[in-house]
Design a protein around this motif. Structure first.
Motif, mmCIF file in Angstrom:
data_model
loop_
_atom_site.group_PDB
_atom_site.id
_atom_site.type_symbol
_atom_site.label_atom_id
_atom_site.label_comp_id
_atom_site.label_asym_id
_atom_site.label_seq_id
_atom_site.Cartn_x
_atom_site.Cartn_y
_atom_site.Cartn_z
ATOM 1 N N UNK A 185 -0.125 5.393 7.087
ATOM 2 C CA UNK A 185 -1.522 4.947 7.069
ATOM 3 C C UNK A 185 -1.702 3.631 6.313
ATOM 4 N N UNK A 186 -0.851 3.375 5.300
ATOM 5 C CA UNK A 186 -0.920 2.082 4.621
ATOM 6 C C UNK A 186 -0.617 0.944 5.591
ATOM 7 N N UNK A 187 0.245 1.215 6.581
ATOM 8 C CA UNK A 187 0.608 0.198 7.571
ATOM 9 C C UNK A 187 -0.611 -0.274 8.352
ATOM 10 N N UNK A 188 -1.446 0.663 8.783
ATOM 11 C CA UNK A 188 -2.570 0.311 9.668
ATOM 12 C C UNK A 188 -3.888 0.105 8.927
ATOM 13 N N UNK A 189 -3.985 0.596 7.670
ATOM 14 C CA UNK A 189 -5.257 0.519 6.951
ATOM 15 C C UNK A 189 -5.244 -0.463 5.791
ATOM 16 N N UNK A 190 -4.075 -0.802 5.264
ATOM 17 C CA UNK A 190 -4.039 -1.628 4.059
ATOM 18 C C UNK A 190 -3.242 -2.921 4.259
ATOM 19 N N UNK A 191 -1.958 -2.865 3.887
ATOM 20 C CA UNK A 191 -1.187 -4.105 3.763
ATOM 21 C C UNK A 191 -0.313 -4.432 4.964
ATOM 22 N N UNK A 192 -0.291 -3.584 5.986
ATOM 23 C CA UNK A 192 0.541 -3.855 7.149
ATOM 24 C C UNK A 192 2.023 -3.736 6.888
ATOM 25 N N UNK A 193 2.409 -3.105 5.791
ATOM 26 C CA UNK A 193 3.829 -2.949 5.468
ATOM 27 C C UNK A 193 4.351 -1.609 5.970
ATOM 28 N N UNK A 194 5.659 -1.507 6.089
ATOM 29 C CA UNK A 194 6.311 -0.275 6.533
ATOM 30 C C UNK A 194 7.359 0.126 5.500
ATOM 31 N N UNK A 195 7.839 1.362 5.624
ATOM 32 C CA UNK A 195 8.885 1.850 4.731
ATOM 33 C C UNK A 195 10.229 1.824 5.446
ATOM 34 N N UNK A 196 11.198 1.168 4.831
ATOM 35 C CA UNK A 196 12.563 1.161 5.362
ATOM 36 C C UNK A 196 13.431 1.990 4.427
ATOM 37 N N UNK A 197 14.081 3.012 4.995
ATOM 38 C CA UNK A 197 14.917 3.924 4.193
ATOM 39 C C UNK A 197 16.391 3.663 4.486
ATOM 40 N N UNK A 198 17.180 3.593 3.437
ATOM 41 C CA UNK A 198 18.624 3.412 3.539
ATOM 42 C C UNK A 198 19.301 4.778 3.621
#
Length: 579
Positions: free
Chosen positions: A541-554
């Protein structure tokens, strides 16, 4: 006059470029930590190529410690070959060929993930040894050559393995893969019989031999007696007298024939008639296709020696006893270079040494575990009659240490044989030295299937994440069959799915990526880990509602970083492609 030796030796070059990484800093905001808890993350980071990082204003008491990742260093030591075969089938890497018809011994089919991994291995090899060098060109020769090719190369007369048959069960075995030893009583020195075991790792061979010896002692009224240590020899050394007492691995009784040669080439017929004139052979190696095209490749590429010709292709050998999964099969794929050099006793050694180093560097760059690798230098009878030297890079598989790759100094045997057999001149004229000679060659030869198996072995890993056991494949990103898995946090929220789909469509233009929208996010991470996917990208939801960032997991560390959407591809490109 300039010496061709000095001209040749000055061309030895090898370079490796290190991969650069983005820098990242931890994010300690309460919102980020709540998102981390929702995803079951070990930690969350924010990354930006412009060095614009989020501030950390929360207190240390509010921060939650990341789940502890505890590797299991003994995982590979306990891995059985049966478990590896099961994993490969279960996860879609390798299937038995013609399985619905009960299979075909010595043949295998590569599944969806196996086909991708195999392609990545071949692409990496081609990029490294052909595109990455100015002195090597590629070739793709036919599988069936004029049969005189195999007469000249010696394969028709000498390409064979020693074979024995069990007269009772009609089963056939390769004699140099069977090892026998006398069972001698320690107290009296009396020999009470023989044991026979198939080639395997030392522990399994000894276990099998002790089991047979125990049964033999019981049957000869020597139960519990101490015996001398086993002195194993391969079955090709057995005399007729010894063979009359050595038990068959099939019947358990002395029913084996004496060893005899068995030609390994698959014979076929070309054309409408099936007579002696139509006989041809499926190639047992790719090297001869290179030698018979030496003049064509040299002339069209305008190359100067030292110069190499590379080829990837199928080969076929009618193995008596295919075994150890894809390690020894009847249909396989080879990656070979024939690197042509000037003659001379002081010329070949530096080239041979350089190709050994380059070959090892390539294997480790793919993620092969260096602690499982070794060297085996062939000497004396271990050398082919035409070879000046041969060194194998070995690998410790679950079934023992075996050859993975060979680097041979073959001399000029092959070109000389084909020149004589065809009546064609295969000499090379050196413009610098004004000398004419038949080139010698260095041959680094590597089996795709063996490397595939070694990479699966190297990638196999177990650990504990937050107290939970995890099995996964730690493939290098450059050869992983799936590079990225894209995960919308919820599959029934259209804005999330739309944003995730847009990213997924962009990523799959560059790499093989997967889409997974079903199940809890932690479970989806585990599914990706099991098949060796190095990165997961989660859209929340932060991706579409706030900063447009995503989570990348290693995959390996389970650490997570927050990246602006527009920086996902540049970041992943650095990790996967190195630029």
């Amino acid at each position: 006059m300039v010496s061709y030796r000095s001209v040749a030796l000055t061309t030895l070059l090898a370079t490796l470029q290190p991969r650069s990484m983005f820098a990242f800093t931890p994010v300690a905001s309460s919102a980020a930590r709540r998102t981390a808890l929702l995803r079951g993350a070990s930690s969350i980071y924010s990354i930006s190529s412009t060095a614009r990082f989020m501030s950390t204003t929360d207190t240390a008491e509010e921060e939650k410690a990341a789940p502890t990742v505890i590797p299991n260093p003994e995982a590979y030591e306990k891995l059985k070959m049966e478990e590896l075969v099961s994993l490969c089938k279960r996860r879609g890497f390798i299937f038995p060929s013609s399985e619905i018809y009960n299979g075909m011994a010595g043949f295998y089919d590569y599944g969806p993930l196996g086909a991708e991994l195999k392609k990545n291995i071949k692409d990496a090899w081609w990029k490294h040894f052909v595109h990455g060098r100015e002195d090597v060109e590629g070739l793709d020769s036919s599988i069936i050559h004029n049969p005189t090719t195999w007469k000249s190369s010696g394969h028709l007369d000498g390409f064979s393995d020693p074979m024995v048959d069990c007269k009772e069960t009609k089963l056939r075995f390769r004699a140099d893969q069977l090892f026998y030893a006398p069972v001698v009583l320690k107290e009296s020195g009396e020999r009470v019989g023989y044991v026979l075991v198939q080639e395997a790792n030392d522990e399994d061979m000894m276990k099998d031999a002790k089991k047979q010896a125990k049964k033999l002692l019981k049957g000869t009224d020597n139960k519990g007696a101490e015996i001398e240590a086993f002195a194993f020899r391969d079955l090709t050394e057995a005399t007729e007298e010894e063979m009359s007492e050595i038990p068959s691995p099939a019947s358990g009784k002395p029913t084996l024939t004496m060893p005899r040669d068995f030609n390994l080439m698959f014979q076929t017929n070309v054309g409408a008639m099936s007579d002696e004139a139509s006989v041809a052979y499926l190639r047992p190696e790719t090297a001869q296709g290179i030698f018979i095209n030496f003049k064509n490749a040299m002339g069209t590429s305008r190359a100067k020696i030292p110069f190499g010709i590379a080829q990837i292709g199928k080969a076929f050998r009618n193995e008596i006893t295919p075994r150890n999964f894809i390690f020894r099969s009847r249909e396989f794929e080879q990656m070979e270079v024939e690197y042509f050099i000037p003659p001379g006793d002081d010329v070949w050694e530096p080239f041979h040494k350089q190709w050994m180093e380059d070959s090892k560097d390539f294997l480790t760059s793919l993620g092969l575990r260096e602690d499982l690798m070794g060297w085996d230098v062939h000497e004396g009878d271990g050398l082919a009659h035409y070879a000046r030297a041969c060194t194998d890079i070995t690998f410790r598989f679950p079934f023992g240490v075996q050859e993975l790759m060979g680097i041979a100094a073959r001399g000029n045997f092959d070109l000389t044989q084909h020149s004589e057999g065809s009546g064609k001149n295969l000499d090379y004229f050196c413009d610098a030295t004004k000398e004419k000679y038949i080139p010698h060659c260095i041959e680094p030869s590597l089996g795709v299937d063996r490397l595939f198996l070694a990479l699966i072995c190297s990638a196999y890993a177990e650990d504990e994440v937050g107290g939970e056991k995890r099995n996964y494949l730690s493939f290098s990103p450059k050869i992983a069959p799936v590079k990225v898995s894209v995960l919308p946090l919820l599959k029934n929220k259209e804005p999330l799915v739309k944003a995730a789909r847009e990213l997924y469509d962009k990523l799959r233009k560059r790499w093989n990526v997967s889409w997974d929208a079903t199940g809890a996010i932690g479970r989806r991470y585990r599914r990706a880990d099991e098949v060796g996917t190095p990165f997961c990208v989660t859209i929340d939801f932060d991706t579409i509602e706030k900063d447009g960032s995503v989570t990348v997991r290693d995959r390996d560390t389970t650490e997570q970083i927050r990246i602006p959407m527009e920086e996902v591809i540049p970041y992943l490109s650095k990790q996967i492609d190195g630029y």
